[in-house]
Design an enzyme around this catalytic site. Structure first.
Site, PDB file in Angstrom:
ATOM      1  N   HIS A  37       0.828  -1.210   0.000  1.00 35.54           N
ATOM      2  CA  HIS A  37       0.000   0.000   0.000  1.00 35.54           C
ATOM      3  C   HIS A  37       0.866   1.265   0.000  1.00 35.54           C
ATOM      4  O   HIS A  37       0.538   2.257  -0.650  1.00 35.54           O
ATOM      5  CB  HIS A  37      -0.912   0.019   1.226  1.00 35.54           C
ATOM      6  CG  HIS A  37      -1.891  -1.105   1.277  1.00 35.54           C
ATOM      7  ND1 HIS A  37      -1.710  -2.212   2.080  1.00 35.54           N
ATOM      8  CD2 HIS A  37      -3.072  -1.295   0.626  1.00 35.54           C
ATOM      9  CE1 HIS A  37      -2.738  -3.034   1.929  1.00 35.54           C
ATOM     10  NE2 HIS A  37      -3.580  -2.502   1.052  1.00 35.54           N
ATOM     11  N   GLN A  61     -18.139  -7.006  -1.049  1.00 36.07           N
ATOM     12  CA  GLN A  61     -17.231  -7.830  -1.845  1.00 36.07           C
ATOM     13  C   GLN A  61     -16.799  -9.101  -1.114  1.00 36.07           C
ATOM     14  O   GLN A  61     -15.910  -9.814  -1.584  1.00 36.07           O
ATOM     15  CB  GLN A  61     -16.013  -7.026  -2.305  1.00 36.07           C
ATOM     16  CG  GLN A  61     -15.066  -6.546  -1.231  1.00 36.07           C
ATOM     17  CD  GLN A  61     -14.058  -5.547  -1.769  1.00 36.07           C
ATOM     18  OE1 GLN A  61     -14.392  -4.406  -2.076  1.00 36.07           O
ATOM     19  NE2 GLN A  61     -12.799  -5.966  -1.886  1.00 36.07           N
ATOM     20  N   ASP A 150      -3.725  -7.582  -7.309  1.00 35.53           N
ATOM     21  CA  ASP A 150      -5.134  -7.880  -7.558  1.00 35.53           C
ATOM     22  C   ASP A 150      -5.430  -7.552  -9.022  1.00 35.53           C
ATOM     23  O   ASP A 150      -6.143  -6.590  -9.332  1.00 35.53           O
ATOM     24  CB  ASP A 150      -6.018  -7.069  -6.620  1.00 35.53           C
ATOM     25  CG  ASP A 150      -5.789  -7.450  -5.162  1.00 35.53           C
ATOM     26  OD1 ASP A 150      -6.183  -8.565  -4.780  1.00 35.53           O
ATOM     27  OD2 ASP A 150      -5.205  -6.644  -4.418  1.00 35.53           O
ATOM     28  N   GLN A 153      -9.059  -7.463 -10.444  1.00 35.72           N
ATOM     29  CA  GLN A 153      -9.718  -6.266  -9.908  1.00 35.72           C
ATOM     30  C   GLN A 153      -9.313  -5.029 -10.699  1.00 35.72           C
ATOM     31  O   GLN A 153     -10.162  -4.194 -11.052  1.00 35.72           O
ATOM     32  CB  GLN A 153      -9.343  -6.086  -8.438  1.00 35.72           C
ATOM     33  CG  GLN A 153      -9.802  -4.762  -7.836  1.00 35.72           C
ATOM     34  CD  GLN A 153      -9.399  -4.632  -6.401  1.00 35.72           C
ATOM     35  OE1 GLN A 153     -10.075  -5.155  -5.519  1.00 35.72           O
ATOM     36  NE2 GLN A 153      -8.296  -3.948  -6.123  1.00 35.72           N
TER      37      GLN A 153
END
Length: 278
Positions: A37, A61, A150, A153
């Site tokens: 992150h 989700q 991801d 995504q």
């Protein structure tokens, strides 16, 4: 760093920055932050840019048998990490703000969400697309940053942003890894010591498979070898597949960019990873 929980306060802060001519960058997260992150925050930081990070554990989700209640929540530690990384504002919406009484709208993205995690986790990408659309409307960013870890995504978000003509640049940031190659993930904390040692088989199997495909070896044979390697390490496999890097269609056409994707469970922990295939 400002910490904001009220939508009107969020919009007022961003309006003030806009009036100063600032560019707005958004880093959406579900918290339990790690170095992956922080790489997103670092990528978002540019001269003249204000960086907004959101933390919201999105119930839409998570499937009925998934780990919403177990998902790690550590707001104080996350806030300190963001402040140290140079984030300008932390947006902490409540469930009531995101999904007020009577909420009845869902964003669904066909095609790119049909396979892989879309098949393994029905409804998951509808929840992702819906919450990210809301965050885009709340923050109004010029750019939004997502990790390539991801990957499906990211492909879903790129698809609906393009389809809906959203004025947001979608930026993918390369997967951040531990020294042994395991992709950083908030779920890694669920692995015990033995499982963590075995988990490195996932990136290793993908690396071996990618090189073999690059040498022109038969794809299905290579994928079968990768599956056997993962099962030998103790994984229970959801999928190991080669897909079109943009559309996520299986069995990509020759000449198209490709991505090797995998999801597998080590004990009670589901891990995903992916690598580009030249």
């Amino acid at each position: 760093m400002l910490t904001v929980r009220d939508l009107n306060d969020l919009r007022a802060s961003i309006a003030g920055w806009r009036a100063e001519g600032a560019r707005i960058a958004l880093v959406p997260t579900m918290g339990a932050l790690h170095a992956g992150h922080m790489a997103l925050i670092e990528a978002a930081r540019r001269p003249g840019t204000r960086v907004v990070a959101s933390i919201f554990v999105n119930p839409k989700q998570f499937g009925p048998n998934e780990d919403l209640s177990r998902y790690p929540r550590r707001e104080g530690a996350d806030a300190r990490m963001l402040a140290e990384a140079g984030c300008d504002l932390l947006w902490l919406p409540s469930v009531e703000t995101m999904y007020p009484a009577g909420f009845a709208t869902t964003i669904s993205v066909a095609g790119v969400s049909d396979h892989f995690d879309g098949a393994a986790r029905p409804g998951h990408f509808d929840g992702v697309a819906t919450v990210v659309t809301k965050l885009f409307h709340q923050v109004g960013p010029d750019a939004a940053y997502f990790g390539e870890k991801d990957y499906q995504q990211l492909a879903v978000i790129r698809r609906f942003a393009a389809d809906l003509n959203l004025p947001v640049e979608i930026v993918g940031v390369p997967t951040q890894r531990e020294d042994d190659g395991l992709a950083l993930s908030s779920r890694n904390i669920y692995l015990d010591e033995t499982e963590r040692a075995r988990a490195v088989a996932l990136p290793r199997a993908l690396g071996v498979a990618t090189r073999a495909i690059g040498r022109g070896e038969p794809v299905e044979s290579v994928l079968d070898d990768a599956r056997r390697a993962l099962e030998g390490a103790g994984f229970v496999i959801d999928y190991v597949a080669l897909a079109d890097a943009e559309t996520l269609a299986p069995d990509p056409e020759p000449g198209r960019p490709r991505r090797l994707l995998a999801a597998a469970r080590m004990g009670q922990t589901r891990l995903i990873d992916n690598v580009p295939v030249e």
